[in-house]
Design a protein around this motif. Structure first.
Motif, PDB file in Angstrom:
ATOM      1  N   ARG A  83       0.818  -1.236   0.000  1.00 28.71           N
ATOM      2  CA  ARG A  83       0.000   0.000   0.000  1.00 28.71           C
ATOM      3  C   ARG A  83       0.840   1.269   0.000  1.00 28.71           C
ATOM      4  O   ARG A  83       0.293   2.369  -0.070  1.00 28.71           O
ATOM      5  N   GLY A  88     -12.102  -3.661  -8.670  1.00 32.73           N
ATOM      6  CA  GLY A  88     -10.963  -3.478  -9.564  1.00 32.73           C
ATOM      7  C   GLY A  88     -11.240  -2.429 -10.606  1.00 32.73           C
ATOM      8  O   GLY A  88     -11.863  -1.401 -10.328  1.00 32.73           O
ATOM      9  N   ARG A  89     -10.754  -2.681 -11.831  1.00 30.57           N
ATOM     10  CA  ARG A  89     -10.964  -1.739 -12.931  1.00 30.57           C
ATOM     11  C   ARG A  89     -11.709  -2.391 -14.105  1.00 30.57           C
ATOM     12  O   ARG A  89     -12.329  -1.716 -14.909  1.00 30.57           O
ATOM     13  N   ILE A 130     -13.541  -5.542 -13.766  1.00 29.72           N
ATOM     14  CA  ILE A 130     -14.305  -6.707 -13.290  1.00 29.72           C
ATOM     15  C   ILE A 130     -15.592  -6.854 -14.114  1.00 29.72           C
ATOM     16  O   ILE A 130     -15.888  -7.929 -14.626  1.00 29.72           O
ATOM     17  N   ASP A 159      -4.709   4.317 -16.397  1.00 38.30           N
ATOM     18  CA  ASP A 159      -5.796   3.319 -16.320  1.00 38.30           C
ATOM     19  C   ASP A 159      -6.785   3.469 -17.494  1.00 38.30           C
ATOM     20  O   ASP A 159      -7.263   2.490 -18.046  1.00 38.30           O
ATOM     21  N   ARG A 173      -4.647   2.910 -21.285  1.00 40.50           N
ATOM     22  CA  ARG A 173      -3.809   1.763 -21.645  1.00 40.50           C
ATOM     23  C   ARG A 173      -4.521   0.894 -22.694  1.00 40.50           C
ATOM     24  O   ARG A 173      -5.759   0.907 -22.777  1.00 40.50           O
TER      25      ARG A 173
HETATM   26  O1   DC Z   1      -7.330  -0.436  -6.726  1.00 40.17           O
HETATM   27  P1   DC Z   1      -5.845  -0.191  -6.544  1.00 40.17           P
HETATM   28  O2   DC Z   1      -5.491   1.265  -6.474  1.00 40.17           O
HETATM   29  O3   DC Z   1      -5.240  -0.967  -5.419  1.00 40.17           O
HETATM   30  O4   DC Z   1      -5.193  -0.747  -7.903  1.00 40.17           O
HETATM   31  C1   DC Z   1      -3.824  -0.722  -8.113  1.00 40.17           C
HETATM   32  C2   DC Z   1      -3.514  -0.584  -9.594  1.00 40.17           C
HETATM   33  O5   DC Z   1      -3.852  -1.789 -10.273  1.00 40.17           O
HETATM   34  C3   DC Z   1      -4.184   0.558 -10.329  1.00 40.17           C
HETATM   35  O6   DC Z   1      -3.208   1.326 -11.007  1.00 40.17           O
HETATM   36  C4   DC Z   1      -5.078  -0.086 -11.341  1.00 40.17           C
HETATM   37  C5   DC Z   1      -4.634  -1.503 -11.411  1.00 40.17           C
HETATM   38  N1   DC Z   1      -5.749  -2.453 -11.465  1.00 40.17           N
HETATM   39  C6   DC Z   1      -6.129  -2.933 -12.691  1.00 40.17           C
HETATM   40  O7   DC Z   1      -5.560  -2.528 -13.707  1.00 40.17           O
HETATM   41  N2   DC Z   1      -7.109  -3.850 -12.776  1.00 40.17           N
HETATM   42  C7   DC Z   1      -7.741  -4.277 -11.684  1.00 40.17           C
HETATM   43  N3   DC Z   1      -8.706  -5.184 -11.792  1.00 40.17           N
HETATM   44  C8   DC Z   1      -7.389  -3.772 -10.406  1.00 40.17           C
HETATM   45  C9   DC Z   1      -6.390  -2.844 -10.335  1.00 40.17           C
END
Ligand code: DC
Length: 231
Positions: free
Chosen positions: A98, A136-137, A139, A191, A194
């Protein structure tokens, strides 16, 4: 009486929107398992850093691909902390992932296609029987496009940076606010832009802007959406 279905609930959104806080609360209320997929990308990043595979903006992908084969990432429930904690090759790295160092590098690793394929496969396995809240991002867009309920969380960059700043200073990390806001904006940009699974709201995701909401208000709104799907 009709038996309630064990749902798959996807919580996506921008960084520092409190996704994990609400996802955890939802999981507790529903008696579901909570999986923080960001922690998985962070754990891979930590492993890459420890192996000297990240240099500035450069990631040695060839070596990372080999290194990945030996990584074991799992979550174990900590009764004392009442939460799932992440382990990297048997070591509890929940706190270590973290910090600012891992936060500064994680986007570089999360954009690598083979890292995503490797983690998405594990995430699908973890959620296949339902009864799960996963944040997440990607899901709702990639991991579980057929999730029963999808949320997309956001808040203004300033609100998010201030939350993160308070979190870090409370842990004793010496950071300045401008640096944290810069990190939030940079992560949003990476994010969203990409090539691999960019962050985007799917049409069927319920938008939650929590800039001016308390956590309890948020949970209530989300629970109302979930309850409609549950039985
Ligand atoms: O939610 P977080 O801030 O702990 O996520 C850390 C990094 O991982 C963030 O830069 C985005 C990436 N991430 C991702 O690309 N896909 C996910 N399912 C979860 C996080």
């Amino acid at each position: 009486m009709e038996k309630c279905k064990a749902l798959i609930i996807a919580v996506d959104g921008h960084s520092s929107t409190g996704k994990s806080t609400v996802a955890k609360l939802l999981a507790t209320r529903l008696g579901y398992v909570y999986i923080d997929t960001g922690a998985m990308y962070r754990a891979v990043t930590l492993a890459a850093m420890r192996n000297g595979l990240i240099n500035g903006e450069y990631v040695d992908e060839e070596k990372l691909r080999i290194c990945l084969k030996d990584l074991v990432i799992d979550f174990r429930y900590n009764e004392g902390h009442a939460r799932n904690e992440i382990y990297l090759n048997g070591e509890n790295v929940e706190e270590r992932i973290r910090g600012m160092e891992v936060s500064g590098n994680v986007s570089l690793v999360a954009r690598i296609g083979f890292v995503r394929t490797y983690l998405v496969e594990q995430q699908r396995e973890m959620g296949k029987t339902g009864g799960i809240v996963m944040d997440g991002r990607d899901i709702g867009s990639v991991v579980f496009p057929n999730a029963d309920v999808k949320f997309f969380m956001t808040a203004s960059p300033q609100v998010r940076a201030m939350r993160r700043y308070k979190e870090l200073t409370a842990k004793g990390e010496a950071v300045d606010y401008a640096e944290v806001e810069e990190n939030v904006r940079k992560r949003d940009y990476i994010d969203e832009h990409r090539e691999e699974s960019p962050l985007k709201r799917t049409e069927d995701a319920v938008l939650i802007d929590n800039s001016n909401m308390t956590i309890e208000e948020e949970v209530q709104v989300m629970m109302a959406v979930i309850e409609k799907k549950k039985c």
